[in-house]
Structures are given as C-alpha cells and as structure tokens.
Scaffold this motif. Structure first.
Motif, short mmCIF file in Angstrom:
data_model
loop_
_atom_site.label_atom_id
_atom_site.label_comp_id
_atom_site.label_asym_id
_atom_site.label_seq_id
_atom_site.Cartn_x
_atom_site.Cartn_y
_atom_site.Cartn_z
N ALA A 68 0.86 -1.18 0.00
CA ALA A 68 0.00 0.00 0.00
C ALA A 68 0.90 1.24 0.00
O ALA A 68 1.53 1.56 1.01
CB ALA A 68 -0.92 0.00 1.22
N SER A 71 -2.99 6.52 -0.74
CA SER A 71 -4.43 6.50 -0.50
C SER A 71 -4.99 7.83 -0.97
O SER A 71 -4.39 8.89 -0.77
CB SER A 71 -4.77 6.27 0.98
N ARG A 130 -2.56 -1.69 3.88
CA ARG A 130 -3.42 -0.51 3.94
C ARG A 130 -3.42 0.09 5.34
O ARG A 130 -3.50 -0.63 6.34
CB ARG A 130 -4.84 -0.88 3.52
N GLY A 400 -5.84 2.15 -3.77
CA GLY A 400 -5.63 3.43 -3.12
C GLY A 400 -5.57 4.59 -4.09
O GLY A 400 -5.46 5.74 -3.66
#
Length: 439
Positions: A68, A71, A130, A400
C-alpha cells in the motif's frame, strides 16, 4: 483516550432459518471490454499535478508486491485527502518484529478546484499494508501496529482503539456503525484452546493479500489455538459484539443487521445466508461460481458478489439484501487482482484491475512483464451502467488510487502524473427490496 479491546466470548447465533428468498428473474449479463482506451472515456474537469506535492512514482520493483503506497479519498465534495509513501531508506526493526518496515507517509488535504494545500502532515507506519480508512463524517481511521487513531481534515490525530496484538486489517459496514477487525494475538501459554465459532469456519474469504505475515498459516504441529482474532465492534463505543479465533485473517461482509456466509451447494452453486445480530438466519439466494464468492455490502440494500466463471474470470453479481438480482457483469480473464471502491452513500462503485497480456491461470502464471496496464471501471450501483472507464498510471497493485465523493457525483483518479477529478451525472436511486429493478 483510546479504548482497550478485550477478548470476550463469542455471541451465539440462533439456528432458526427463514424461508428462502424468492427466485430472481433472469438478468442480462454485461461484459467489460477487454481493451481499455489510452485515455479516460470522459474529460477530467480538474487536474492537480502531484509531483510538486513531493510525490514520486514507485519503481518497477514494487509491481507484484502489493504494498500500500498511496491513499486517495474525498473528505467532502470539495476536498481530497491524498497520502503517499515518501521514498527513503527502510528502517527494519530488530527482534521479533524484524519483518516489519517503518515507512514515512506524507498526508495533504487539497481543496478543489485549484488543489491548494489546506493541511499537511507526516506519519510513520510500520508495515506495508493498507493504513487509512475514510469515515462518512470527513474523519478517517489510521492503522499502525496494534492501534487505531482517528483524524479529521486538520490531520490532527487522537487515539481511538488499542488491541492486544497487531491489528492487521479492518472493514466498516455501509452505515459505519460497526468495525470488523483482524488482529494477531498469540494465546498465552496457560490459556486453554478457544473453539472458533461458525463465523470463522465458513463463509468468509481471505483478507486482501499484501505481503503481510497474516498471509501465512498460523497453525502449528502441536495444534495450538490460532493466533488470528476476528471481532465485530460498535464503532462509537468500542463495544465488542462478537469475537472468534480463526486460522487466517478473513473478510466478513456485514451491514447494520448482520453478516453474510457463503455455503457450498451442489457443483458450483453457493448459497448466501444472512446471519442476524438479533438472532436467526435467512437464505438470500444462490450464485454460480467455480470459486468461493467474495461478498461486499455496497449499501444497506445492495450486495456485490464477486465470483469466478468457468475459465477463472471475474463475475460481478449485484443483488438486493432481499436476494433479488439487479445486474450481472463479466470481466475478461486478463483482468486480475480487483480492487473495489464504493461511494459512502452506495450509489456508485469503482472496479480497478491489473490488465495482463494473456489469461492468468495455473497453467499460465503471471510475470511482471505480463502486466499491460491498470484500469478502472465506474458503475452505477443501482443498474450496473458504466459511467467512466480510464487507465491508471502509475500502477498501484494494492489500490488506493481511486476515490468516489460522498454523493457519488465525483470520481478522482491518480493518472498521468496528476489527480484527475471527473464530474458525473447524478447517480440513479438505489433500489429497495420492494422496488423493481430496471435493466
């Protein structure tokens, strides 16, 4: 002050079963295109360059690791929260946590249409999965190690929840009354084995793969209790409604009334059972899938079921919470690793995938060189009509890079060196169980 989450006994569910839901009429299946355009199907109304914000595109080495790295979320209709990993040396911890990576995350709040920075901050997180979930009120949850913090548009953080072990993953129901959490909590030596409830035995699919240690089997040769703990908590109070020890981190689809289970039937048939928090179960209907379906509550009234066709291709089935099919869409076998983004009001959803040069299966596995691009398709949740198709560049295989505004009227994408914002027509009204669907 953060709430401390304690391990409590699981809540027993009633075994009463209601009558099956009525069968839905046949629905024409849509098929997604296999070749995406080189540019978005609509012209963006706003484009915000991201290099001046300190963003650097990830290198090819990250492709396939599913880290990740970004975002992107709407705080409201006119503000975006954009966070991204700041490149630099990895700080590896010694001891039992040697597998975790310390990363610096830069966060900026951008006002539309000009993209001016309203607030900025820097956070440190300690793994590669995440880390941020947006809430409906313009606040967000930030996950790191065994805790959650809550933030707002000022990017100020305050402690929210603490867990007895590492928090691996979380999800929210559409009304955001509840949290579903997965954490790693080894059983203390004196404690006896804890029997997993039915919620951990069937009907829940694996949490998204990410390179985290949660992907590994937690059982050992001695038959020790599993280290993973699944909880359902009330978001405002932190009260634990249900807890169970499970063999792996799981995805559990819930709405404000209960949670879904997938029960295997004959052949490729799967039955969707609704288990109510108040007690009792109800069969919503069945779907045909050669793999175990992955269910998501898009809204209180609608469920999106992701299954597999005969060749392993993704198949999307939208149905009401009463079990009536609304629309069906089939994806080519070249589209893999889907990431789903849903508007807070459930009116629109975005389906982002990696697009490969050939079908990916056990006989023809994927190599990094086989990835052609990443693309996104935006659907109306009510009728399945497609409102936007676009490539996504650079590629973020853990997602994201797609956001939908709270009203569903705006979509933001990281594409072509900037954040592109698209204005869409008003989405159609979501059907209720008593409202006929239009095809």
């Amino acid at each position: 002050m953060a709430w401390a989450v304690a391990l409590t006994a699981p809540i027993a569910a009633s075994q009463a079963v209601d009558a099956p839901a009525p069968q839905s009429p046949p629905v024409k299946e849509r098929y997604l295109i296999s070749r995406f355009p080189d540019k978005p199907s609509l012209t963006p109304t706003i484009t915000i360059p991201i290099d001046p914000l300190g963003f650097t595109a990830p290198g090819a080495i990250y492709l396939g690791a599913r880290n990740a790295l970004v975002s992107l979320d709407f705080i409201d209709e006119t503000r975006l929260l954009f966070t991204f990993r700041v490149p630099g040396l990895l700080h590896r911890e010694a001891g039992n946590n040697a597998e975790t990576d310390e990363r610096e995350i830069r966060a900026v709040v951008l006002t539309l249409p000009k993209g001016a920075i309203e607030a900025e901050s820097s956070w440190t997180v300690h793994d590669r999965v995440r880390y941020l979930w947006m809430l409906a009120n313009g606040h967000f949850l930030l996950r790191d190690r065994n805790g959650l913090s809550e933030g707002d548009a000022t990017l100020a953080l305050k402690p929210y929840l603490d867990f007895p072990g590492s928090l691996l993953w979380l999800e929210l129901d559409p009304s955001q009354q509840f949290l579903v959490t997965n954490s790693r909590e080894p059983v203390p030596a004196p404690q006896k084995s804890v029997t997993a409830s039915a919620i951990g035995q069937s009907g829940a699919s694996s949490a998204p793969a990410s390179g985290d240690a949660s992907d590994q089997d937690s059982s050992d040769a001695g038959g020790a209790p599993p280290e993973f703990v699944l909880r359902i908590l009330q978001r405002k109070s932190g009260h634990v409604m249900l807890v169970s020890r499970v063999r792996a981190a799981v995805h559990l689809p819930i709405n404000s009334l209960g949670y879904l289970e997938n029960l295997r039937g004959k052949g490729s048939q799967w039955t969707l059972d609704m288990n109510y928090f108040a007690g009792g179960t109800r069969m919503l209907g069945s779907v045909d899938s050669v793999c175990e379906p992955d269910d998501t509550f898009v809204s209180e009234q609608e469920i999106l079921v992701t299954g597999c066709g005969p060749q392993g291709e993704n198949k999307l089935i939208a149905m009401t919470s009463a079990g009536r099919t609304l629309w069906v869409a089939g994806a080519p076998t070249t589209e893999i690793w889907p990431q789903l983004t849903v508007a807070v009001n459930g009116s629109r959803l975005a389906w982002a995938t990696l697009d490969a040069t050939h079908s990916i299966n056990s006989y023809s596995p994927m190599d990094a060189d086989d990835i052609r691009e990443q693309s996104v398709t935006v659907f109306n949740a009510a009728d399945g009509n497609i409102t936007l198709v676009s490539p996504l560049s650079p590629i973020f295989d853990a997602g994201g890079n797609v956001a939908i505004s709270p009203s569903g009227r705006r979509v933001a994408l990281i594409n072509g060196g900037g954040i592109q914002v698209f204005d869409l027509p008003d989405p159609p009204s979501l059907p209720t169980p008593s409202t006929p669907a239009h095809h």
